[in-house]
Design a protein around this motif. Structure first.
Motif, PDB file in Angstrom:
ATOM      1  N   SER A  20       0.833  -1.211   0.000  1.00 16.34           N
ATOM      2  CA  SER A  20       0.000   0.000   0.000  1.00 16.34           C
ATOM      3  C   SER A  20       0.861   1.253   0.000  1.00 16.34           C
ATOM      4  O   SER A  20       0.541   2.243  -0.678  1.00 16.34           O
ATOM      5  N   VAL A 138      -6.054   4.645   4.255  1.00 18.19           N
ATOM      6  CA  VAL A 138      -5.755   3.482   3.414  1.00 18.19           C
ATOM      7  C   VAL A 138      -5.900   2.248   4.309  1.00 18.19           C
ATOM      8  O   VAL A 138      -5.177   2.116   5.296  1.00 18.19           O
ATOM      9  N   THR A 149     -15.971  -2.043   4.082  1.00 20.95           N
ATOM     10  CA  THR A 149     -15.185  -2.740   3.071  1.00 20.95           C
ATOM     11  C   THR A 149     -15.461  -4.248   3.091  1.00 20.95           C
ATOM     12  O   THR A 149     -15.720  -4.825   4.160  1.00 20.95           O
ATOM     13  N   GLU A 314      -4.171  -5.993  -4.296  1.00 18.94           N
ATOM     14  CA  GLU A 314      -5.227  -5.135  -3.755  1.00 18.94           C
ATOM     15  C   GLU A 314      -4.653  -4.093  -2.795  1.00 18.94           C
ATOM     16  O   GLU A 314      -5.133  -2.946  -2.755  1.00 18.94           O
ATOM     17  N   VAL A 318      -5.318  -0.098  -3.356  1.00 21.97           N
ATOM     18  CA  VAL A 318      -6.010   0.821  -2.443  1.00 21.97           C
ATOM     19  C   VAL A 318      -5.132   2.034  -2.134  1.00 21.97           C
ATOM     20  O   VAL A 318      -5.637   3.145  -1.930  1.00 21.97           O
ATOM     21  N   VAL A 335     -10.505   4.384   1.597  1.00 20.10           N
ATOM     22  CA  VAL A 335     -10.717   3.526   0.438  1.00 20.10           C
ATOM     23  C   VAL A 335     -11.261   2.181   0.919  1.00 20.10           C
ATOM     24  O   VAL A 335     -10.758   1.607   1.881  1.00 20.10           O
ATOM     25  N   LEU A 337     -12.967  -1.793  -0.406  1.00 19.71           N
ATOM     26  CA  LEU A 337     -13.064  -2.778  -1.481  1.00 19.71           C
ATOM     27  C   LEU A 337     -14.503  -3.273  -1.585  1.00 19.71           C
ATOM     28  O   LEU A 337     -15.130  -3.618  -0.568  1.00 19.71           O
ATOM     29  N   THR A 349     -12.482  -0.608  -6.137  1.00 16.84           N
ATOM     30  CA  THR A 349     -12.283   0.314  -5.018  1.00 16.84           C
ATOM     31  C   THR A 349     -13.316   1.429  -5.055  1.00 16.84           C
ATOM     32  O   THR A 349     -13.718   1.901  -6.122  1.00 16.84           O
ATOM     33  N   THR A 351     -14.759   4.809  -2.096  1.00 18.59           N
ATOM     34  CA  THR A 351     -14.400   5.507  -0.857  1.00 18.59           C
ATOM     35  C   THR A 351     -15.600   5.528   0.078  1.00 18.59           C
ATOM     36  O   THR A 351     -16.752   5.600  -0.359  1.00 18.59           O
TER      37      THR A 351
END
Length: 405
Positions: A20, A138, A149, A314, A318, A335, A337, A349, A351
């Motif tokens: 990330s 993040v 998420t 992933e 992100v 962010v 998923l 993705t 938000t």
């Protein structure tokens, strides 16, 4: 673009948290960022004016590739709880003074529940103070307990390590012709997503674990002992997966039933350890069975050699998505998923509002936990896509190569 970028890492590390970081850095530079600073040891380090210019460190494709394969937090981490704004305005004034001195316009924080609390408070203060700095979260946590998420980067690799390790423990446990019990303690304070991953060990080449206990349901010690006694009476060696955070009906953690040294972090979280040892000793002393405890501990979050390529990809995505959103004007967001397909597996993705994510725990649905001390096929189906594929380590002299500051 005008202004610089700063990024930090917080909370417990994962095998892919640095992917990330790579996503944030690479996307920010590709979109025209002048400088990308890294906070050393998160927001606490920033308050101590400890930061580095990442452009000097991640100056090649090889450095980025190594960073993706490096476990733990490259920038260092912290467990530092920002005070409420009304209680310590001077703390926020100092943070924003430092950010302004560095000409920061975009702030990214890679972390879990507690880290998103930091983003919430900083973005709220930016609004009341009139600052135009954009703050983005993040997601990261092996616990998979962030709200909204579908899952969190870091979880897939930890789940892959747990499932693979359980298969190996099961093979080892079945070598003798007399029953024994192995109790494996897996991380998970209040959410049992990680422990549930032990169910993936069951396959055509593995018998699977015998019992799984998650913290979402009260733990009945008497029932547990009866189950172990009955299964062992069949002459079978047992492997049992327990979450470190299982509690008895009165609310006490199982590890608290034994002598333990209590340590509490800045967010009021007790250090978890000793659940498997307590249960293993009880089995040995009361049932007379050979029993051992295995505590996977930090191995499950730092085993980069067993990381999932899906997870690494992933995690990188992100990071990049957070930069894109911030550069387009979003702030006070995280962010997330969103799973749009199971077959083939696909996530996109989006938000989400940090106020709906910070300090909110997502737990395993009770309907995915069976009454016979196991988990359902639906839960296994949810986890399995997240552990797929591998990214081979870069080996030097027979060992994985890592990147360090």
């Amino acid at each position: 673009m005008n202004g610089n970028v700063i990024v930090g890492q917080s909370g417990g590390p994962t095998a892919v948290i640095n992917s990330s970081l790579a996503g944030v850095f690479k996307t920010a530079k590709d979109r025209g960022a002048n400088k990308v600073y890294g906070m050393c040891h998160g927001i606490k380090g920033l308050l101590d004016r400890k930061f580095i210019d990442l452009s000097d460190k991640l100056d090649s494709t090889m450095a980025i590739d190594l960073l993706k394969r490096t476990p733990s937090s490259y920038l260092g981490s912290c467990r530092y709880k920002l005070p409420e704004i009304k209680d310590s305005k001077e703390t926020y004034d100092k943070i924003f003074q430092i950010l302004n001195e560095l000409e920061i316009k975009y702030f990214f924080y890679i972390g879990g529940n507690d880290s998103m609390d930091t983003i919430k408070k900083l973005s709220d203060y930016a609004i009341v103070s009139g600052s135009d700095i954009k703050f983005m979260g993040v997601p990261k946590t092996i616990d998979n307990d962030l709200a909204i998420t579908d899952h969190t980067p870091g979880y897939g690799s930890a789940a892959k390590f747990i499932a693979a390790t359980m298969k190996e423990i099961i093979r080892d446990g079945l070598v003798y012709d007399y029953p024994s019990v192995t109790v494996v303690e897996i991380m998970g304070r209040n959410a049992g997503w990680l422990t549930a991953a032990a169910a993936l060990a069951k396959s055509d080449d593995c018998e699977g674990v015998d019992l799984i206990y998650l913290p979402e349901k009260p733990f009945d010690i008497d029932r547990f002992m009866v189950r172990v006694k009955d299964l062992a009476a069949k002459g079978k060696s047992l492997v049992i997966a327990v979450s470190e955070g299982i509690k008895v009906s009165d609310g006490r953690y199982v590890f608290e039933l034994d002598n333990h040294v209590e340590m509490i972090d800045a967010f009021g979280h007790k250090q978890m350890s000793g659940t498997a040892k307590f249960l293993s000793n009880k089995i040995a002393s009361e049932l007379g069975l050979k029993s051992r405890a295995i505590e996977l501990s930090t191995l499950q979050r730092c085993a980069a050699h067993m990381s999932s390529r899906t997870d690494i990809t992933e995690a990188y995505n992100v990071g990049g998505a957070a930069v894109k959103a911030a550069f387009e004007g979003e702030t006070g967001k995280v962010v997330v998923l969103k799973r749009v397909s199971d077959d083939p597996y696909m996530c996109i993705t989006e938000t989400g509002d940090v106020h709906k994510i910070a300090n909110v725990e997502k737990k395993v649905p009770l309907e995915w936990i069976t009454d016979d001390d196991y988990v359902t096929d639906e839960l296994v189906h949810y986890i399995r896509p997240l552990i797929q594929a591998e990214l081979s380590p870069i080996m030097i002299d027979g060992l994985p190569r890592h990147l360090k500051v």
